[in-house]
Motif scaffolding. Structure first.
Motif, PDB file in Angstrom:
ATOM      1  N   GLU A  22       0.771  -1.243  -0.129  1.00 35.20           N
ATOM      2  CA  GLU A  22      -0.046  -0.065   0.222  1.00 35.20           C
ATOM      3  C   GLU A  22       0.904   1.146   0.153  1.00 35.20           C
ATOM      4  OE1 GLU A  22      -2.402  -0.498   3.428  1.00 35.20           O
ATOM      5  OE2 GLU A  22      -3.455  -2.318   2.816  1.00 35.20           O
ATOM      6  N   ARG A  23       1.896   1.253   0.400  1.00 35.92           N
ATOM      7  CA  ARG A  23       2.849   2.481   0.572  1.00 35.92           C
ATOM      8  C   ARG A  23       4.316   2.400   0.000  1.00 35.92           C
ATOM      9  NH1 ARG A  23       6.514   1.314   4.861  1.00 35.92           N
ATOM     10  NH2 ARG A  23       5.871  -0.326   6.271  1.00 35.92           N
ATOM     11  N   ARG A  24       4.528   1.255  -0.535  1.00 35.84           N
ATOM     12  CA  ARG A  24       5.819   1.005  -0.989  1.00 35.84           C
ATOM     13  C   ARG A  24       5.942   1.966  -2.440  1.00 35.84           C
ATOM     14  NH1 ARG A  24       9.439  -4.155  -0.620  1.00 35.84           N
ATOM     15  NH2 ARG A  24       9.017  -3.247   1.589  1.00 35.84           N
ATOM     16  N   ASP A  25       7.134   2.324  -2.747  1.00 35.26           N
ATOM     17  CA  ASP A  25       7.297   2.814  -4.019  1.00 35.26           C
ATOM     18  C   ASP A  25       7.166   1.839  -5.002  1.00 35.26           C
ATOM     19  OD1 ASP A  25       8.444   3.635  -6.265  1.00 35.26           O
ATOM     20  OD2 ASP A  25      10.279   4.318  -5.678  1.00 35.26           O
ATOM     21  N   ARG A  26       6.410   1.877  -5.876  1.00 39.27           N
ATOM     22  CA  ARG A  26       6.106   0.773  -6.857  1.00 39.27           C
ATOM     23  C   ARG A  26       7.420   0.125  -7.657  1.00 39.27           C
ATOM     24  NH1 ARG A  26       1.748  -1.512  -4.780  1.00 39.27           N
ATOM     25  NH2 ARG A  26       0.170  -0.034  -4.541  1.00 39.27           N
ATOM     26  N   THR A  27       8.230   0.992  -7.632  1.00 38.66           N
ATOM     27  CA  THR A  27       9.627   0.480  -8.159  1.00 38.66           C
ATOM     28  C   THR A  27      10.166  -0.724  -7.627  1.00 38.66           C
ATOM     29  OG1 THR A  27      10.903   1.955  -7.235  1.00 38.66           O
ATOM     30  CG2 THR A  27      10.193   2.746  -9.461  1.00 38.66           C
ATOM     31  N   ARG A  28       9.944  -0.900  -6.196  1.00 39.81           N
ATOM     32  CA  ARG A  28      10.544  -1.956  -5.546  1.00 39.81           C
ATOM     33  C   ARG A  28       9.560  -2.881  -5.356  1.00 39.81           C
ATOM     34  NH1 ARG A  28      12.832  -2.077   0.700  1.00 39.81           N
ATOM     35  NH2 ARG A  28      13.260  -4.367   0.577  1.00 39.81           N
ATOM     36  N   ARG A  29       9.759  -4.188  -6.015  1.00 39.35           N
ATOM     37  CA  ARG A  29       8.700  -4.882  -6.340  1.00 39.35           C
ATOM     38  C   ARG A  29       9.235  -6.331  -5.353  1.00 39.35           C
ATOM     39  NH1 ARG A  29      10.753  -4.273 -11.389  1.00 39.35           N
ATOM     40  NH2 ARG A  29      10.822  -6.586 -11.538  1.00 39.35           N
ATOM     41  N   PHE A  30       9.976  -6.290  -4.414  1.00 43.56           N
ATOM     42  CA  PHE A  30      10.468  -7.176  -3.350  1.00 43.56           C
ATOM     43  C   PHE A  30      10.385  -6.947  -2.099  1.00 43.56           C
ATOM     44  CE2 PHE A  30      14.039  -4.787  -4.517  1.00 43.56           C
ATOM     45  CZ  PHE A  30      15.011  -4.953  -3.040  1.00 43.56           C
ATOM     46  N   VAL A  31      10.230  -7.853  -1.186  1.00 37.51           N
ATOM     47  CA  VAL A  31      10.228  -7.871   0.298  1.00 37.51           C
ATOM     48  C   VAL A  31      11.716  -8.692   0.756  1.00 37.51           C
ATOM     49  CG1 VAL A  31       9.343  -8.397   2.520  1.00 37.51           C
ATOM     50  CG2 VAL A  31       7.905  -7.585   0.463  1.00 37.51           C
ATOM     51  N   THR A  32      12.411  -7.839   1.764  1.00 36.07           N
ATOM     52  CA  THR A  32      13.512  -8.668   2.116  1.00 36.07           C
ATOM     53  C   THR A  32      13.324  -9.295   3.567  1.00 36.07           C
ATOM     54  OG1 THR A  32      14.369  -6.567   2.984  1.00 36.07           O
ATOM     55  CG2 THR A  32      15.247  -7.391   1.070  1.00 36.07           C
ATOM     56  N   VAL A  33      13.992 -10.565   3.961  1.00 39.31           N
ATOM     57  CA  VAL A  33      13.738 -11.238   5.096  1.00 39.31           C
ATOM     58  C   VAL A  33      14.847 -11.519   5.348  1.00 39.31           C
ATOM     59  CG1 VAL A  33      12.701 -13.244   6.490  1.00 39.31           C
ATOM     60  CG2 VAL A  33      11.225 -12.039   4.486  1.00 39.31           C
ATOM     61  N   GLY A  34      15.723 -11.224   6.694  1.00 42.72           N
ATOM     62  CA  GLY A  34      16.799 -11.390   7.178  1.00 42.72           C
ATOM     63  C   GLY A  34      16.443 -12.623   8.229  1.00 42.72           C
ATOM     64  N   ILE A  35      17.299 -13.551   8.166  1.00 45.63           N
ATOM     65  CA  ILE A  35      17.119 -14.855   9.176  1.00 45.63           C
ATOM     66  C   ILE A  35      18.462 -14.950   9.507  1.00 45.63           C
ATOM     67  CG2 ILE A  35      16.606 -17.039   9.799  1.00 45.63           C
ATOM     68  CD1 ILE A  35      14.577 -16.848   7.373  1.00 45.63           C
ATOM     69  N   GLY A  36      18.960 -14.353  10.909  1.00 48.82           N
ATOM     70  CA  GLY A  36      20.241 -14.956  11.573  1.00 48.82           C
ATOM     71  C   GLY A  36      20.143 -15.647  12.733  1.00 48.82           C
ATOM     72  N   GLY A  37      21.374 -15.973  13.113  1.00 45.48           N
ATOM     73  CA  GLY A  37      21.285 -16.823  14.261  1.00 45.48           C
ATOM     74  C   GLY A  37      22.800 -17.402  14.377  1.00 45.48           C
ATOM     75  N   HIS A  38      23.105 -18.255  15.401  1.00 45.01           N
ATOM     76  CA  HIS A  38      24.317 -18.939  15.465  1.00 45.01           C
ATOM     77  C   HIS A  38      24.363 -20.213  14.267  1.00 45.01           C
ATOM     78  CE1 HIS A  38      25.663 -16.993  19.057  1.00 45.01           C
ATOM     79  NE2 HIS A  38      24.637 -17.214  19.592  1.00 45.01           N
ATOM     80  N   GLY A  39      25.414 -20.651  14.164  1.00 44.89           N
ATOM     81  CA  GLY A  39      25.628 -21.746  13.328  1.00 44.89           C
ATOM     82  C   GLY A  39      24.992 -22.922  13.894  1.00 44.89           C
ATOM     83  N   GLY A  40      24.278 -23.869  12.989  1.00 45.63           N
ATOM     84  CA  GLY A  40      23.699 -25.022  13.501  1.00 45.63           C
ATOM     85  C   GLY A  40      22.214 -24.737  14.153  1.00 45.63           C
ATOM     86  N   SER A  41      21.736 -23.226  14.447  1.00 43.70           N
ATOM     87  CA  SER A  41      20.634 -23.085  15.028  1.00 43.70           C
ATOM     88  C   SER A  41      19.333 -23.388  14.161  1.00 43.70           C
ATOM     89  CB  SER A  41      20.498 -21.538  15.456  1.00 43.70           C
ATOM     90  OG  SER A  41      20.473 -20.578  14.141  1.00 43.70           O
ATOM     91  N   GLY A  42      19.247 -23.311  13.122  1.00 44.15           N
ATOM     92  CA  GLY A  42      18.223 -23.814  12.207  1.00 44.15           C
ATOM     93  C   GLY A  42      17.732 -22.608  11.282  1.00 44.15           C
ATOM     94  N   LYS A  43      18.586 -21.793  10.896  1.00 43.05           N
ATOM     95  CA  LYS A  43      18.554 -20.697  10.003  1.00 43.05           C
ATOM     96  C   LYS A  43      17.990 -21.060   8.470  1.00 43.05           C
ATOM     97  CE  LYS A  43      22.419 -19.218  10.406  1.00 43.05           C
ATOM     98  NZ  LYS A  43      22.863 -20.664  11.184  1.00 43.05           N
ATOM     99  N   SER A  44      18.755 -22.027   7.925  1.00 46.59           N
ATOM    100  CA  SER A  44      18.385 -22.488   6.790  1.00 46.59           C
ATOM    101  C   SER A  44      17.280 -23.421   6.656  1.00 46.59           C
ATOM    102  CB  SER A  44      19.555 -23.626   6.402  1.00 46.59           C
ATOM    103  OG  SER A  44      20.937 -22.740   5.999  1.00 46.59           O
ATOM    104  N   THR A  45      16.958 -24.010   7.762  1.00 49.04           N
ATOM    105  CA  THR A  45      15.702 -24.984   7.866  1.00 49.04           C
ATOM    106  C   THR A  45      14.457 -23.833   7.706  1.00 49.04           C
ATOM    107  OG1 THR A  45      16.904 -26.584   8.976  1.00 49.04           O
ATOM    108  CG2 THR A  45      14.433 -26.548   9.406  1.00 49.04           C
ATOM    109  N   LEU A  46      14.497 -22.790   8.652  1.00 47.59           N
ATOM    110  CA  LEU A  46      13.570 -21.932   8.371  1.00 47.59           C
ATOM    111  C   LEU A  46      13.294 -21.255   7.337  1.00 47.59           C
ATOM    112  CD1 LEU A  46      11.274 -20.244   9.902  1.00 47.59           C
ATOM    113  CD2 LEU A  46      13.081 -18.651  10.663  1.00 47.59           C
ATOM    114  N   ALA A  47      14.476 -21.026   6.569  1.00 45.75           N
ATOM    115  CA  ALA A  47      14.471 -20.068   5.225  1.00 45.75           C
ATOM    116  C   ALA A  47      13.692 -21.217   4.221  1.00 45.75           C
ATOM    117  CB  ALA A  47      15.734 -20.104   4.789  1.00 45.75           C
ATOM    118  N   ARG A  48      14.023 -22.533   4.326  1.00 43.82           N
ATOM    119  CA  ARG A  48      13.543 -23.470   3.335  1.00 43.82           C
ATOM    120  C   ARG A  48      12.030 -23.542   3.642  1.00 43.82           C
ATOM    121  NH1 ARG A  48      18.463 -25.935   4.322  1.00 43.82           N
ATOM    122  NH2 ARG A  48      17.604 -27.511   5.832  1.00 43.82           N
TER     123      ARG A  48
END
Length: 191
Positions: A22-48
């Motif tokens: 509703e408010r985003r500049d229409r030229t940006r057609r994507f949303v970014t999600v950052g998933i951080g955490g220690h190694g082995g915490s499950g970041k890749s599992t959550l992303a998938r």
């Protein structure tokens, strides 16, 4: 990670996608999600899991592990080759680190559309935060993370995990405090 946690993360993403559309500049057609955490915490599992659960076509995952240079993570390269390119509305193209061959190879492209998930230990680093629409931290106990890391990388890597990786991650978390900027903290104890 419990199904309810995945549902909560997806609901947060949906709310941001809806409000941004509703408010985003229409030229940006994507949303970014950052998933951080220690190694082995499950970041890749959550992303998938997010990629499998999304009704939005074109979920793209960028792993910070792809930006290893043999000695450290080249986060400025991630910034310029991926985030900056996407923010200009351009296709991001970068070479991925091959952990087995120990060199960069295999170019990868990420389009500036849909949902772009950046996952990895440093995904919530200060140089990325302002451009992440959703920020998630995945948490798991030290012993479980070590067990998962050794299961993935082999027993020969145990000392690298205990003497190098895990202390380096702790120093990064203490210095950069990525947990404080997370909008959601996921319990990574269950896959």
């Amino acid at each position: 990670m419990a199904e309810t946690q995945l549902a909560q993360v997806l609901a947060l993403i949906d709310r941001i996608v809806e409000s941004d559309s509703e408010r985003r500049d229409r030229t940006r057609r994507f949303v970014t999600v950052g998933i951080g955490g220690h190694g082995g915490s499950g970041k890749s599992t959550l992303a998938r899991a997010i990629a499998r659960s999304r009704s939005v076509a074109g979920v793209q995952i960028v792993a910070t592990d792809s930006f290893w240079d043999g000695e450290q993570f080249d986060l400025p390269r991630l910034r310029t080759q991926v985030l900056d390119a996407l923010l200009r509305g351009e296709t991001a193209v970068y070479d991925e680190w091959d952990w087995h061959a120990k060199r960069l190879n295999q170019s990868r492209a990420v389009e500036p559309t849909g949902l772009v998930v950046i996952e990895g230990v440093c995904a919530l680093h200060q140089m990325f935060r302002a451009d992440l629409d959703v920020r998630v931290w995945v948490d798991a106990p030290h012993d479980l993370r070590l067990e998962r890391g050794v299961a993935r990388d082999g027993e020969a890597m145990r000392s690298t995990w205990t003497d190098v990786w895990m202390p380096s991650e702790e120093a990064y978390v203490a210095r950069d405090d990525p947990v404080a900027v997370a909008q959601f903290i996921v319990d990574g104890m269950r896959p």
